[in-house]
Design a protein around this motif. Sequence first.
Motif, PDB file in Angstrom:
ATOM      1  N   ASP A   1     -17.664 -46.832  83.230  1.00  0.00           N
ATOM      2  CA  ASP A   1     -18.867 -47.643  83.033  1.00  0.00           C
ATOM      3  C   ASP A   1     -19.050 -48.034  81.573  1.00  0.00           C
ATOM      4  OD1 ASP A   1     -19.557 -47.637  85.676  1.00  0.00           O
ATOM      5  OD2 ASP A   1     -20.786 -45.828  85.503  1.00  0.00           O
ATOM      6  N   TRP A   2     -18.386 -47.330  80.649  1.00  0.00           N
ATOM      7  CA  TRP A   2     -18.594 -47.628  79.245  1.00  0.00           C
ATOM      8  C   TRP A   2     -17.912 -48.918  78.813  1.00  0.00           C
ATOM      9  CZ3 TRP A   2     -13.826 -47.412  76.995  1.00  0.00           C
ATOM     10  CH2 TRP A   2     -12.885 -46.558  77.549  1.00  0.00           C
ATOM     11  N   THR A   3     -17.056 -49.477  79.644  1.00  0.00           N
ATOM     12  CA  THR A   3     -16.455 -50.768  79.284  1.00  0.00           C
ATOM     13  C   THR A   3     -17.524 -51.861  79.288  1.00  0.00           C
ATOM     14  OG1 THR A   3     -15.830 -51.172  81.575  1.00  0.00           O
ATOM     15  CG2 THR A   3     -14.213 -50.126  80.191  1.00  0.00           C
ATOM     16  N   THR A   4     -18.371 -51.833  80.291  1.00  0.00           N
ATOM     17  CA  THR A   4     -19.479 -52.791  80.343  1.00  0.00           C
ATOM     18  C   THR A   4     -20.463 -52.517  79.219  1.00  0.00           C
ATOM     19  OG1 THR A   4     -19.218 -52.886  82.734  1.00  0.00           O
ATOM     20  CG2 THR A   4     -21.255 -53.760  81.839  1.00  0.00           C
ATOM     21  N   PHE A   5     -20.663 -51.244  78.916  1.00  0.00           N
ATOM     22  CA  PHE A   5     -21.568 -50.867  77.826  1.00  0.00           C
ATOM     23  C   PHE A   5     -21.093 -51.473  76.500  1.00  0.00           C
ATOM     24  CE2 PHE A   5     -22.702 -47.823  74.451  1.00  0.00           C
ATOM     25  CZ  PHE A   5     -24.082 -47.901  74.550  1.00  0.00           C
ATOM     26  N   PHE A   6     -19.778 -51.411  76.231  1.00  0.00           N
ATOM     27  CA  PHE A   6     -19.242 -52.007  75.000  1.00  0.00           C
ATOM     28  C   PHE A   6     -19.522 -53.507  74.959  1.00  0.00           C
ATOM     29  CE2 PHE A   6     -16.101 -48.430  74.361  1.00  0.00           C
ATOM     30  CZ  PHE A   6     -16.623 -48.032  73.147  1.00  0.00           C
ATOM     31  N   LEU A   7     -19.329 -54.179  76.090  1.00  0.00           N
ATOM     32  CA  LEU A   7     -19.580 -55.622  76.129  1.00  0.00           C
ATOM     33  C   LEU A   7     -21.051 -55.949  75.891  1.00  0.00           C
ATOM     34  CD1 LEU A   7     -17.339 -56.695  79.121  1.00  0.00           C
ATOM     35  CD2 LEU A   7     -17.040 -57.317  76.732  1.00  0.00           C
ATOM     36  N   ILE A   8     -21.936 -55.209  76.523  1.00  0.00           N
ATOM     37  CA  ILE A   8     -23.369 -55.471  76.366  1.00  0.00           C
ATOM     38  C   ILE A   8     -23.819 -55.215  74.939  1.00  0.00           C
ATOM     39  CG2 ILE A   8     -25.662 -54.662  77.043  1.00  0.00           C
ATOM     40  CD1 ILE A   8     -24.483 -54.200  79.863  1.00  0.00           C
ATOM     41  N   ILE A   9     -23.419 -54.085  74.381  1.00  0.00           N
ATOM     42  CA  ILE A   9     -23.831 -53.753  73.010  1.00  0.00           C
ATOM     43  C   ILE A   9     -23.220 -54.735  72.008  1.00  0.00           C
ATOM     44  CG2 ILE A   9     -23.715 -51.978  71.208  1.00  0.00           C
ATOM     45  CD1 ILE A   9     -25.699 -51.406  73.443  1.00  0.00           C
ATOM     46  N   GLY A  10     -21.957 -55.102  72.192  1.00  0.00           N
ATOM     47  CA  GLY A  10     -21.309 -56.050  71.282  1.00  0.00           C
ATOM     48  C   GLY A  10     -21.980 -57.409  71.293  1.00  0.00           C
ATOM     49  N   MET A  11     -22.279 -57.915  72.476  1.00  0.00           N
ATOM     50  CA  MET A  11     -22.957 -59.215  72.575  1.00  0.00           C
ATOM     51  C   MET A  11     -24.377 -59.142  72.022  1.00  0.00           C
ATOM     52  SD  MET A  11     -21.022 -61.524  73.775  1.00  0.00           S
ATOM     53  CE  MET A  11     -19.644 -61.877  74.799  1.00  0.00           C
ATOM     54  N   THR A  12     -25.028 -57.995  72.193  1.00  0.00           N
ATOM     55  CA  THR A  12     -26.369 -57.828  71.639  1.00  0.00           C
ATOM     56  C   THR A  12     -26.331 -57.866  70.112  1.00  0.00           C
ATOM     57  OG1 THR A  12     -27.006 -56.496  73.547  1.00  0.00           O
ATOM     58  CG2 THR A  12     -28.391 -56.327  71.596  1.00  0.00           C
ATOM     59  N   PHE A  13     -25.362 -57.183  69.518  1.00  0.00           N
ATOM     60  CA  PHE A  13     -25.213 -57.223  68.064  1.00  0.00           C
ATOM     61  C   PHE A  13     -24.992 -58.658  67.589  1.00  0.00           C
ATOM     62  CE2 PHE A  13     -24.948 -52.716  67.922  1.00  0.00           C
ATOM     63  CZ  PHE A  13     -25.064 -52.338  66.597  1.00  0.00           C
ATOM     64  N   GLU A  14     -24.120 -59.387  68.270  1.00  0.00           N
ATOM     65  CA  GLU A  14     -23.852 -60.768  67.877  1.00  0.00           C
ATOM     66  C   GLU A  14     -25.080 -61.654  68.049  1.00  0.00           C
ATOM     67  OE1 GLU A  14     -20.456 -62.105  70.046  1.00  0.00           O
ATOM     68  OE2 GLU A  14     -19.061 -60.971  68.798  1.00  0.00           O
ATOM     69  N   GLY A  15     -25.815 -61.446  69.129  1.00  0.00           N
ATOM     70  CA  GLY A  15     -27.025 -62.232  69.354  1.00  0.00           C
ATOM     71  C   GLY A  15     -28.091 -61.968  68.305  1.00  0.00           C
ATOM     72  N   VAL A  16     -28.305 -60.701  67.978  1.00  0.00           N
ATOM     73  CA  VAL A  16     -29.301 -60.348  66.955  1.00  0.00           C
ATOM     74  C   VAL A  16     -28.902 -60.925  65.606  1.00  0.00           C
ATOM     75  CG1 VAL A  16     -30.263 -58.404  65.646  1.00  0.00           C
ATOM     76  CG2 VAL A  16     -30.158 -58.310  68.134  1.00  0.00           C
ATOM     77  N   ALA A  17     -27.626 -60.801  65.256  1.00  0.00           N
ATOM     78  CA  ALA A  17     -27.159 -61.346  63.984  1.00  0.00           C
ATOM     79  C   ALA A  17     -27.296 -62.868  63.958  1.00  0.00           C
ATOM     80  CB  ALA A  17     -25.714 -60.937  63.727  1.00  0.00           C
ATOM     81  N   GLY A  18     -27.024 -63.521  65.079  1.00  0.00           N
ATOM     82  CA  GLY A  18     -27.168 -64.973  65.151  1.00  0.00           C
ATOM     83  C   GLY A  18     -28.607 -65.414  64.980  1.00  0.00           C
TER      84      GLY A  18
END
Length: 82
Positions: A31-48
């Motif tokens: 399940d942590w594969t999806t977790f990495f994707l969600i957290i990574g996209m969240t970081f990119e979205g916040v930075a954007g």
Amino acid sequence: MKNPQILTLFLIGAVLTVIGAFYKITNQPKDWTTFFLIIGMTFEGVAGIMLLIKVFKKKNNKDTFLFFYVKAKIYCHILLSL
């Protein structure tokens, strides 16, 4: 927030997204594969969002490295989603 901090958020998000995508491609049943994707996209979205706020709040809108980086990243996401 300063430019290097925003760039660091983008890089952390990109690394986490690539790790998550790699593990998704290799069909890891975790399940942590999806977790990495969600957290990574969240970081990119916040930075954007932070970068857009910074660009539009500036009195003098000089083109910076981060501005071009965000434009290139947005164009890549648009092209890949077609």
